[in-house]
Design a protein around this motif. Structure first.
Motif, mmCIF file in Angstrom:
data_model
loop_
_atom_site.group_PDB
_atom_site.id
_atom_site.type_symbol
_atom_site.label_atom_id
_atom_site.label_comp_id
_atom_site.label_asym_id
_atom_site.label_seq_id
_atom_site.Cartn_x
_atom_site.Cartn_y
_atom_site.Cartn_z
ATOM 1 N N HIS A 148 -6.002 5.869 0.119
ATOM 2 C CA HIS A 148 -5.762 4.472 0.512
ATOM 3 C C HIS A 148 -4.607 4.295 1.494
ATOM 4 O O HIS A 148 -4.404 3.199 2.020
ATOM 5 C CB HIS A 148 -5.512 3.601 -0.723
ATOM 6 N N SER A 149 -3.820 5.337 1.774
ATOM 7 C CA SER A 149 -2.692 5.177 2.702
ATOM 8 C C SER A 149 -2.118 6.529 3.084
ATOM 9 O O SER A 149 -2.535 7.575 2.567
ATOM 10 C CB SER A 149 -1.596 4.310 2.067
ATOM 11 N N ASP A 168 -6.130 7.065 -3.913
ATOM 12 C CA ASP A 168 -6.165 5.666 -4.352
ATOM 13 C C ASP A 168 -5.956 5.571 -5.855
ATOM 14 O O ASP A 168 -5.940 6.585 -6.571
ATOM 15 C CB ASP A 168 -7.466 4.981 -3.919
ATOM 16 N N GLU A 220 4.251 3.136 9.828
ATOM 17 C CA GLU A 220 3.338 2.011 10.069
ATOM 18 C C GLU A 220 2.282 2.385 11.103
ATOM 19 O O GLU A 220 1.102 2.030 10.960
ATOM 20 C CB GLU A 220 4.132 0.785 10.523
ATOM 21 N N ASN A 223 -0.233 4.706 9.450
ATOM 22 C CA ASN A 223 -1.155 3.960 8.591
ATOM 23 C C ASN A 223 -2.166 3.177 9.422
ATOM 24 O O ASN A 223 -3.301 2.960 8.983
ATOM 25 C CB ASN A 223 -0.382 3.018 7.666
ATOM 26 N N GLU A 230 -10.540 5.235 8.427
ATOM 27 C CA GLU A 230 -10.751 5.317 6.998
ATOM 28 C C GLU A 230 -12.224 5.479 6.635
ATOM 29 O O GLU A 230 -12.582 6.243 5.728
ATOM 30 C CB GLU A 230 -10.180 4.069 6.318
#
Length: 255
Positions: A148-149, A168, A220, A223, A230
């Motif tokens: 998730h990141s 996640d 940032e 991401n 993704e």
């Protein structure tokens, strides 16, 4: 000349047979011990103990957490990521972002999620421990793994900083249950358990040295790259767990 004769010679004064017999009787009665000459070991061959010298330049700057000792097998349990092709594009984009701030990065040797710390195992314990793992994993179900990141990690020795995909929340729950089962086995062997509050992740790139501050500044942006790609990564089904002990590999299939 016998050993007894040699001892007697040290006590001779005039070479007479009578004195020699007297000295022998004295030796028998009081247990007198004469110091023998030191043996000549100059021609005895000596076998040197093999010494392993770690050279970080041979493996991308990586430094061992503990010294290499014969009979000690570095061991850890992990999940090997099965879909490497989907990571190629996103990894290249991450590398471009990192190199844009003047840091040199390299792709990790393999993509995996650790389920234990690396611990030292004696050779005779490899078989019983891996058999215990087999019994535990026979009761575990396959599960879905997703991310998730992006997260930044630095190893304990501060010799490498990693850019990683963070699992996640749903995947982390399943991974936590598995690590707890592994910890229960490690306790029996008095081996170190996993972290109290683990952050399950898969490292994909690394920079030598502690560059956590520099990489956190562009987190940032990283991401942003992750969000863009993704869908290309998606999620995968994990049905196999692996254990590496020295040069031995063990695979365990889940239900």
């Amino acid at each position: 000349m016998s050993g007894l004769s040699l001892i007697c010679d040290y006590g001779e004064s005039d070479g007479s047979e009578e004195n020699e017999n007297d000295d022998l009787e004295t030796f028998k009665s009081v247990g007198f011990r004469t110091k023998l000459p030191a043996p000549d070991l100059s021609k005895v061959s000596v076998i040197k103990t093999e010494e392993h010298i770690d050279n970080p330049d041979q493996h991308g700057g990586k430094i061992r957490s503990f010294s290499h000792v014969r009979g000690n097998w570095a061991t850890f349990v992990f999940i090997k990521y099965p879909d490497l092709e989907s990571l190629n594009i996103i990894t290249e984009n991450f590398a471009n972002q990192i190199e844009s701030i003047g840091l040199e990065c390299k792709k990790c040797d393999d993509f995996h999620i650790s389920l234990s710390k690396t611990f030292v195992l004696k050779y005779h314990l490899i078989a019983p421990l891996t058999e215990s793992l087999q019994e535990v994993f026979n009761t575990c179900d396959s599960f879905e793994l997703g991310f998730h990141s992006i997260a930044i990690y630095c190893n304990e020795e501060e010799t490498r900083t990693f850019v990683a995909l963070k699992a996640d929340i749903y995947s982390s729950r399943g991974l936590l249950m598995i690590t707890q089962k592994i910890d229960n086995i490690l306790v029996e062997y008095k081996l170190p358990q996993f972290y109290d509050d683990p952050s399950f992740h898969m490292s994909i790139l690394y920079v030598n040295g502690n560059k956590k501050n520099e990489l956190t500044k562009i987190l940032e942006r990283l991401n942003g790259v992750f969000v863009k790609y993704e869908k290309n990564i998606g999620s995968v089904i994990i049905n196999k767990i692996e254990c590496k002990s020295g040069n031995k590999y063990f695979q365990y299939y889940l239900q």
